[in-house]
Design an enzyme around this catalytic site. Structure first.
Site, PDB file in Angstrom:
ATOM      1  N   ARG A  98       0.913  -1.248  -0.125  1.00 53.51           N
ATOM      2  CA  ARG A  98      -0.209   0.013   0.029  1.00 53.51           C
ATOM      3  C   ARG A  98       0.692   1.231   0.141  1.00 53.51           C
ATOM      4  O   ARG A  98       1.664   1.291   0.965  1.00 53.51           O
ATOM      5  CB  ARG A  98      -1.036   0.236   1.226  1.00 53.51           C
ATOM      6  N   ARG A 113       1.982   1.330  10.490  1.00 49.80           N
ATOM      7  CA  ARG A 113       1.608   1.554   9.326  1.00 49.80           C
ATOM      8  C   ARG A 113       2.698   1.145   8.376  1.00 49.80           C
ATOM      9  O   ARG A 113       3.700   1.974   8.485  1.00 49.80           O
ATOM     10  CB  ARG A 113       1.258   2.902   8.976  1.00 49.80           C
ATOM     11  N   GLU A 153      -6.276  -1.616  14.679  1.00 49.07           N
ATOM     12  CA  GLU A 153      -7.051  -2.450  13.871  1.00 49.07           C
ATOM     13  C   GLU A 153      -6.379  -3.474  13.131  1.00 49.07           C
ATOM     14  O   GLU A 153      -5.132  -3.167  12.526  1.00 49.07           O
ATOM     15  CB  GLU A 153      -7.478  -1.448  12.848  1.00 49.07           C
ATOM     16  N   SER A 171     -10.679  -6.441   9.262  1.00 47.82           N
ATOM     17  CA  SER A 171     -11.975  -5.772   8.578  1.00 47.82           C
ATOM     18  C   SER A 171     -12.728  -6.821   8.246  1.00 47.82           C
ATOM     19  O   SER A 171     -12.282  -7.570   7.184  1.00 47.82           O
ATOM     20  CB  SER A 171     -11.369  -4.919   7.638  1.00 47.82           C
ATOM     21  N   ARG A 214       0.214  -5.275  13.470  1.00 52.51           N
ATOM     22  CA  ARG A 214      -0.171  -4.973  14.444  1.00 52.51           C
ATOM     23  C   ARG A 214      -0.427  -5.909  15.482  1.00 52.51           C
ATOM     24  O   ARG A 214      -0.369  -5.743  16.539  1.00 52.51           O
ATOM     25  CB  ARG A 214      -1.311  -4.146  14.087  1.00 52.51           C
TER      26      ARG A 214
END
Length: 424
Positions: free
Chosen positions: A261, A276, A348, A351, A390
């Site tokens: 990403r 990140r 997070e 998802s 994470r």
RNA sequence: GGAGACGUGGCCGAGUGGCUUAAGGCGGCGGCUUGCUAAGCCGUUGUACGUUUAGGCGUACCGAAGGUUCGAAUCCUUCCGUCUCCGCCA
């Protein structure tokens, strides 16, 4: 992509759904274009019918060695008009399709209405707070002193956000991936796939990374390929353009992949350590289901992701996204957040979304109902199960000891070796 | 990267400009038969869009996109994919 017929017939409820998502779409322009399109089709089909009839007459006359030049002259003109209208129809459909691809999915009725992430309700909390009474280190401090990763050298090789795992850290990363894959395959009935880490524009359009989010991805222009931001892309496209048998549903795939990403627009945010990254590892679950079962499958999917966190004994909470925080393609979504005791914040890690027929329509993924009947679009779902960076943060920070070592949970013993659980 | 062959329905396969509305077969589905019996006979068969109260009707689709023609699965151009051989390569 939404059903144009639904937009035509239930314009107001579609409009409301988009509004709840904090988006704005010019439906009047779309409906008008759709009307023009249908008018052109009606007009050109009459002409094509005429042409077919006359052409048959020409064939009959020629067979009988009769002159057909009057018919040929007559149809020459029809041919020109058809060509003009065909071009017009093509142009209109290209325009309409472009607009349709930019319309987000509308939220499911059960998704709570709300404006942004601050309103997301917590639907589940699990585990207890790790507070041992000594000063807690962050994953960066732990990783550095234990030699688990080397960010400066990762930056030297590729750039910031491309982590280099070293020694026990590399082994732990590999262990977590294998543990999660085995767990979903053996306990949750998923079929493992190992997909390409690049995809073409068509595949990216199915899952709706394209056309709206091109800037978020790494592109290889020479070969017209993109690095995948998630295994969702290649795995959902496994059945692109296919008609599956109803008996084969649901199909549940589980895939490990590297994810890439660009994180454009988030510079300066969460730049430290693993929070990140531009490249990371993730185990992803993807389901193809009958429309009637997709919401039951979403609950199961969420449970599968939660089971990983519970097996590792990590404190987490599950939140339900409100309409305003829902991603472009989702109709309903849960996020799983791990507590990182050193960072003292929620992270997070998963998802879990139901896209209903939104992606299926873009990718023409359909099924034939049992006992015949009309072919229809199936529903697609996916969820992380889970992303490693994470997870690694929460794991190191939760299992740290007073002496600065880390004692990993027993469930990782088959992957680290019993002796390997103690990182010193 | 070089040379060649090929691409037709769920599958096999015929089809070189016009009764092709894609033959024939296999498979699937529905029915009949129960003295052809590990069978036989008859019928049926895809997708999308448009239109219609309904039944239906129309248009398009032979790897994809264009072109030639009154008319294209068929002729032309470009692209994509598969296979074979050569080269390179983990």
């Amino acid at each position: 992509m939404l059903d144009i017929q639904k937009i035509r017939e239930n314009t107001e409820s579609v409009r409301q759904g988009i509004q709840n998502k904090n988006m704005s779409i010019d439906f009047d322009a779309i409906l008008q274009l759709d009307q023009v399109r249908r008018d052109v089709i009606a007009e050109v089909e009459v002409l094509k019918h005429d042409r077919n009839v006359v052409s048959k007459d020409v064939a009959v006359r020629k067979k009988n060695k009769e002159d057909a030049s009057d018919l040929i002259i007559k149809t020459r003109d029809i041919g020109q008009r058809i060509k003009t209208l065909d071009d017009k129809q093509r142009a209109i459909e290209a325009d309409l399709n472009k607009l349709m691809l930019e319309i987000p999915n509308i939220p499911h009725a059960s998704t709570p209405i709300g404006k942004d992430a601050s309103e997301n309700p917590v639907v589940k909390e699990w585990g207890s707070r790790f507070s041992p009474g000594f000063d807690l280190k962050t994953h960066l401090e732990l990783g550095e002193s234990l030699g688990l990763f080397d960010f400066p050298r990762g930056t030297k090789i590729a750039g910031p956000g491309f982590p280099l795992y070293t020694g026990k850290g590399a082994k732990l990363e590999r262990a977590l991936i294998n543990f999660m894959l085995d767990f979903h395959i053996d306990q949750h009935g998923y079929t493992e796939v190992l997909p390409p880490v690049v995809s073409n524009a068509k595949s990216m359009t199915t899952t709706s990374q394209l056309p709206k989010f091109e800037d978020d991805m790494y592109k290889i222009p020479q070969d017209e390929l993109y690095l995948i931001p998630t295994a969702e892309v290649p795995v959902t496209n496994i059945h692109q353009g296919e008609i599956l048998a109803a008996q084969d549903l649901p199909i549940r795939y589980c895939a490990y992949s590297s994810c890439f990403r660009r994180e454009a627009g988030s510079y300066g945010k969460d730049t430290r350590g693993f929070l990140r990254l531009h490249q990371f590892n993730k185990v992803e679950m993807v389901k193809f289901t009958h429309p009637d079962n997709s919401y039951a499958e979403l609950e199961a999917l969420r449970g599968n992701a939660e089971a990983i966190l519970e097996a590792l004994g990590l404190e987490y909470r599950t939140i339900e996204l409100v309409t305003g925080d829902l991603s472009f393609a989702a109709a309903k979504c849960y996020d799983l957040e791990l507590w990182a005791p050193g960072e003292e914040r929620w992270l997070e890690v998963s998802s879990c979304s139901n896209f209903e027929d939104f992606q299926a329509r873009r990718g023409a993924i359909r099924f034939k109902p049992e006992g015949g009947g009309k072919v229809q679009l199936l529903h697609t779902l996916n969820g992380s199960g889970v992303a490693t960076p994470r997870l690694l943060v929460a794991l190191l920070e939760t299992y740290q000891q007073e002496d600065g070592s880390v004692m990993l949970p027993e469930i990782l013993a088959p992957y680290m070796g019993s002796a390997g659980l103690h990182l010193t």
